[in-house]
Design an enzyme around this catalytic site. Structure first.
Site, PDB file in Angstrom:
ATOM      1  N   CYS A   1       0.837  -1.185   0.000  1.00  0.00           N
ATOM      2  CA  CYS A   1       0.000   0.000   0.000  1.00  0.00           C
ATOM      3  C   CYS A   1       0.880   1.245   0.000  1.00  0.00           C
ATOM      4  O   CYS A   1       1.824   1.354   0.774  1.00  0.00           O
ATOM      5  CB  CYS A   1      -0.924  -0.045   1.218  1.00  0.00           C
ATOM      6  N   GLU A   2       0.594   2.150  -0.926  1.00  0.00           N
ATOM      7  CA  GLU A   2       1.479   3.309  -1.068  1.00  0.00           C
ATOM      8  C   GLU A   2       1.287   4.337   0.046  1.00  0.00           C
ATOM      9  O   GLU A   2       2.085   5.256   0.183  1.00  0.00           O
ATOM     10  CB  GLU A   2       1.286   3.962  -2.439  1.00  0.00           C
ATOM     11  N   HIS A   3       0.252   4.201   0.829  1.00  0.00           N
ATOM     12  CA  HIS A   3       0.031   5.166   1.910  1.00  0.00           C
ATOM     13  C   HIS A   3       0.803   4.820   3.172  1.00  0.00           C
ATOM     14  O   HIS A   3       1.181   5.706   3.931  1.00  0.00           O
ATOM     15  CB  HIS A   3      -1.467   5.262   2.233  1.00  0.00           C
ATOM     16  N   HIS A   4       1.009   3.534   3.406  1.00  0.00           N
ATOM     17  CA  HIS A   4       1.666   3.122   4.654  1.00  0.00           C
ATOM     18  C   HIS A   4       2.881   2.226   4.423  1.00  0.00           C
ATOM     19  O   HIS A   4       3.534   1.834   5.376  1.00  0.00           O
ATOM     20  CB  HIS A   4       0.670   2.370   5.547  1.00  0.00           C
TER      21      HIS A   4
ATOM     22  N   GLN B   1      -5.097  -0.515  -4.374  1.00  0.00           N
ATOM     23  CA  GLN B   1      -5.762  -1.664  -5.001  1.00  0.00           C
ATOM     24  C   GLN B   1      -6.600  -1.243  -6.212  1.00  0.00           C
ATOM     25  O   GLN B   1      -6.648  -1.942  -7.220  1.00  0.00           O
ATOM     26  CB  GLN B   1      -6.628  -2.370  -3.942  1.00  0.00           C
TER      27      GLN B   1
ATOM     28  N   HIS C   1      -5.767  -5.704   3.829  1.00  0.00           N
ATOM     29  CA  HIS C   1      -4.753  -4.659   3.936  1.00  0.00           C
ATOM     30  C   HIS C   1      -4.166  -4.611   5.338  1.00  0.00           C
ATOM     31  O   HIS C   1      -4.882  -4.371   6.313  1.00  0.00           O
ATOM     32  CB  HIS C   1      -5.374  -3.299   3.586  1.00  0.00           C
TER      33      HIS C   1
ATOM     34  N   CYS D   1      -2.442  -2.400   6.636  1.00  0.00           N
ATOM     35  CA  CYS D   1      -2.572  -1.086   7.271  1.00  0.00           C
ATOM     36  C   CYS D   1      -3.898  -0.966   8.013  1.00  0.00           C
ATOM     37  O   CYS D   1      -4.015  -0.199   8.965  1.00  0.00           O
ATOM     38  CB  CYS D   1      -2.385   0.041   6.253  1.00  0.00           C
TER      39      CYS D   1
END
Ligand SMILES: [Zn+2]
Length: 198
Positions: free
Chosen positions: A87-90, A128, A156, A158
């Site tokens: 996941c590119e956020h976390h 995703q 996920h 995260c």
């Protein structure tokens, strides 16, 4: 020659990653030189390079390398393909299953290439939703079938590890082109993969 340059570049990137992982470990209050952690920055850097290797790969070229002229025009379905992404956020993993179907329009592809295409897009920093779309577009633009369907079901980390109250939830994303925009074709596909969408 060019190959060597690329390798040199990658070694440099990895060395920078190693240094930065060492900083992160130190910043977390740990001793980056204690026995168990001594080689961790190097291992983490290599793991991260591995998990993001999709940036250097060409998914359309992979499909084109195994395209065959064929008159078969029923749905081709590859289901339950394992997916592991970040996941590119976390920068935490999300993982699950992908199901891909297409209806040929003169060309089929080697079945093993579908999971490889998924790998190319999964081995990047991702969301995703975008990954689902990229897989769809890649197949659609390369073999130009009568329709493509992609469904991804993923958990996920995260969400699971950070105390949100939805530890067991599965995120489902889907994308459809052509024939799969027709209700009957789409339902047939969804029945075959056993997914409940909408
Ligand atoms: Zn996340």
């Amino acid at each position: 020659m060019e190959q060597l340059n690329t390798e040199e570049f990658e070694n440099q990137v990895t060395q920078k990653l190693v240094e930065n992982y060492e900083l992160i470990i130190r910043e977390l209050g740990e001793d980056p030189f204690r026995e168990g952690l001594a080689k961790t920055p190097e291992r983490a850097a290599k793991a991260m390079k591995f998990l993001t290797q999709g940036y250097d790969q060409d998914a359309e070229a992979i499909l084109r390398s195994a395209m065959f002229r064929e008159d078969y025009s029923e749905m081709v379905l590859v289901k339950d393909i394992e997916v592991y992404s970040l996941c590119e956020h976390h920068l935490l993993p999300f993982y699950g299953k992908a199901h891909v179907a297409y209806i040929p329009n003169g060309y089929i592809v080697g079945l093993s290439k579908i999971p490889r295409v998924i790998e190319v897009f999964a081995r990047r920093l991702q969301v995703q939703e975008r990954m689902t779309d990229q897989i769809l577009k890649c197949i659609d633009q390369t073999i130009k079938p009568l329709g493509v369907a992609v469904v991804i079901e993923a958990r996920h980390m995260c969400m699971m590890m950070r105390g949100v109250q939805k530890q067991n939830s599965i995120t489902t994303t889907s994308a459809f082109t052509g024939e799969f925009q027709r209700v009957e074709t789409r339902s047939e596909f969804l029945n075959l993969i056993g997914a409940k969408l909408y």
